[in-house]
Design a protein around this motif. Sequence first.
Motif, PDB file in Angstrom:
ATOM      1  N   ALA A  46       0.838  -1.206   0.000  1.00 28.81           N
ATOM      2  CA  ALA A  46       0.000   0.000   0.000  1.00 28.81           C
ATOM      3  C   ALA A  46       0.871   1.254   0.000  1.00 28.81           C
ATOM      4  N   VAL A  47       1.894   1.266   0.831  1.00 33.00           N
ATOM      5  CA  VAL A  47       2.808   2.419   0.893  1.00 33.00           C
ATOM      6  C   VAL A  47       3.492   2.603  -0.461  1.00 33.00           C
ATOM      7  N   HIS A  48       3.893   1.510  -1.075  1.00 30.36           N
ATOM      8  CA  HIS A  48       4.555   1.567  -2.381  1.00 30.36           C
ATOM      9  C   HIS A  48       3.642   2.196  -3.429  1.00 30.36           C
ATOM     10  N   TRP A  49       2.389   1.744  -3.490  1.00 30.93           N
ATOM     11  CA  TRP A  49       1.469   2.242  -4.519  1.00 30.93           C
ATOM     12  C   TRP A  49       1.103   3.703  -4.289  1.00 30.93           C
ATOM     13  N   VAL A  50       0.851   4.077  -3.064  1.00 34.11           N
ATOM     14  CA  VAL A  50       0.529   5.478  -2.785  1.00 34.11           C
ATOM     15  C   VAL A  50       1.757   6.346  -3.050  1.00 34.11           C
ATOM     16  N   GLY A  51       2.933   5.814  -2.736  1.00 35.28           N
ATOM     17  CA  GLY A  51       4.175   6.548  -2.950  1.00 35.28           C
ATOM     18  C   GLY A  51       4.404   6.948  -4.397  1.00 35.28           C
ATOM     19  N   LYS A  52       3.830   6.203  -5.327  1.00 34.12           N
ATOM     20  CA  LYS A  52       3.993   6.526  -6.746  1.00 34.12           C
ATOM     21  C   LYS A  52       3.336   7.859  -7.108  1.00 34.12           C
ATOM     22  N   THR A  53       2.323   8.268  -6.336  1.00 31.16           N
ATOM     23  CA  THR A  53       1.634   9.536  -6.624  1.00 31.16           C
ATOM     24  C   THR A  53       1.994  10.630  -5.622  1.00 31.16           C
ATOM     25  N   ALA A  54       2.803  10.288  -4.633  1.00 33.30           N
ATOM     26  CA  ALA A  54       3.127  11.240  -3.558  1.00 33.30           C
ATOM     27  C   ALA A  54       4.229  12.204  -3.981  1.00 33.30           C
ATOM     28  N   SER A  55       4.246  13.322  -3.302  1.00 34.56           N
ATOM     29  CA  SER A  55       5.322  14.294  -3.474  1.00 34.56           C
ATOM     30  C   SER A  55       6.639  13.657  -3.030  1.00 34.56           C
ATOM     31  N   ASP A  56       7.729  14.095  -3.635  1.00 28.67           N
ATOM     32  CA  ASP A  56       9.041  13.579  -3.233  1.00 28.67           C
ATOM     33  C   ASP A  56       9.354  13.920  -1.781  1.00 28.67           C
ATOM     34  N   ARG A  57       8.696  14.955  -1.242  1.00 28.62           N
ATOM     35  CA  ARG A  57       8.943  15.366   0.136  1.00 28.62           C
ATOM     36  C   ARG A  57       8.256  14.461   1.149  1.00 28.62           C
ATOM     37  N   PHE A  58       7.177  13.769   0.749  1.00 28.82           N
ATOM     38  CA  PHE A  58       6.399  12.932   1.669  1.00 28.82           C
ATOM     39  C   PHE A  58       7.193  11.679   2.019  1.00 28.82           C
ATOM     40  N   ARG A  59       7.430  11.494   3.311  1.00 32.40           N
ATOM     41  CA  ARG A  59       8.201  10.346   3.798  1.00 32.40           C
ATOM     42  C   ARG A  59       7.326   9.441   4.648  1.00 32.40           C
ATOM     43  N   VAL A  60       7.504   8.149   4.459  1.00 35.20           N
ATOM     44  CA  VAL A  60       6.810   7.157   5.278  1.00 35.20           C
ATOM     45  C   VAL A  60       7.870   6.342   5.997  1.00 35.20           C
ATOM     46  N   HIS A  61       7.743   6.277   7.328  1.00 33.89           N
ATOM     47  CA  HIS A  61       8.668   5.515   8.161  1.00 33.89           C
ATOM     48  C   HIS A  61       7.929   4.291   8.683  1.00 33.89           C
ATOM     49  N   LEU A  62       8.495   3.119   8.456  1.00 33.06           N
ATOM     50  CA  LEU A  62       7.871   1.873   8.889  1.00 33.06           C
ATOM     51  C   LEU A  62       8.626   1.272  10.063  1.00 33.06           C
ATOM     52  N   ASP A  63       7.901   0.882  11.080  1.00 30.02           N
ATOM     53  CA  ASP A  63       8.454   0.169  12.231  1.00 30.02           C
ATOM     54  C   ASP A  63       7.481  -0.969  12.532  1.00 30.02           C
ATOM     55  N   LEU A  64       7.647  -2.063  11.793  1.00 27.13           N
ATOM     56  CA  LEU A  64       6.688  -3.172  11.845  1.00 27.13           C
ATOM     57  C   LEU A  64       7.382  -4.486  12.189  1.00 27.13           C
ATOM     58  N   PRO A  65       6.634  -5.404  12.801  1.00 30.78           N
ATOM     59  CA  PRO A  65       7.187  -6.743  13.034  1.00 30.78           C
ATOM     60  C   PRO A  65       7.511  -7.408  11.693  1.00 30.78           C
ATOM     61  N   GLY A  66       8.288  -8.487  11.738  1.00 33.51           N
ATOM     62  CA  GLY A  66       8.698  -9.173  10.512  1.00 33.51           C
ATOM     63  C   GLY A  66       7.560  -9.723   9.691  1.00 33.51           C
ATOM     64  N   GLU A  67       6.643 -10.420  10.327  1.00 37.76           N
ATOM     65  CA  GLU A  67       5.515 -11.023   9.626  1.00 37.76           C
ATOM     66  C   GLU A  67       4.332 -11.068  10.583  1.00 37.76           C
ATOM     67  N   VAL A  68       3.177 -10.688  10.088  1.00 39.46           N
ATOM     68  CA  VAL A  68       1.968 -10.676  10.908  1.00 39.46           C
ATOM     69  C   VAL A  68       0.860 -11.324  10.081  1.00 39.46           C
ATOM     70  N   ILE A  69       0.424 -12.496  10.491  1.00 37.86           N
ATOM     71  CA  ILE A  69      -0.578 -13.230   9.721  1.00 37.86           C
ATOM     72  C   ILE A  69      -1.972 -12.971  10.304  1.00 37.86           C
TER      73      ILE A  69
END
Length: 184
Positions: A46-69
């Motif tokens: 989702a972050v990847h797809w939205v990032g394609k239309t986002a401004s170069d200034r918009f940053r997303v920082h992820l702090d997620l567990p390895g895998e969540v089922i």
Amino acid sequence: DLQPLVEGTVEGAERTRDIVDGLKRFSAMDRDENLPFDLVAVIERAVHWVGKTASDRFRVHLDLPGEVIVAGSSGQMQQVLMNLVENAMDATAGQAAPELRISGRIEGDTVVVEFRDNGAGIAPDDLPKIFDPFYTTKPVGKGTGLGLAISYGIVDRHGGQLAAANHPDGGALFTLRLPLVKTQ
């Protein structure tokens, strides 16, 4: 006076068309799908797809567990996640360094994912209505008021919760809670 009336009518018709198109897409989605999927991978997508239309200034920082089922429809959940990321992108557009922090943790048999932006936050009068269908804080023609309402419904059907608040240090905070798939 006729020209502004015609333009207003056309704009209203186009907005109605967009709303109906959104409702048709939503009703045709894989409503009954209940398969295990990795929520972290869906968030990253989702972050990847939205990032394609986002401004170069918009940053997303992820702090997620390895895998969540979790179980359900990964496509529906991606729609929820893209909506949350897009809303954060819109809310931070006026910031010098617009950013979204997505963090996740496990609490017992639940995953908790927080989406915190550095925008202005949600006006106190808007908070109780933020998930209401057709309620939008965006300018006319920029939002249908369906994104958060549909997202709330999807999360609910997945046995989870979606909540909105303002972070004490500023910005909006959306919290997603979903049950984990029980392992044998």
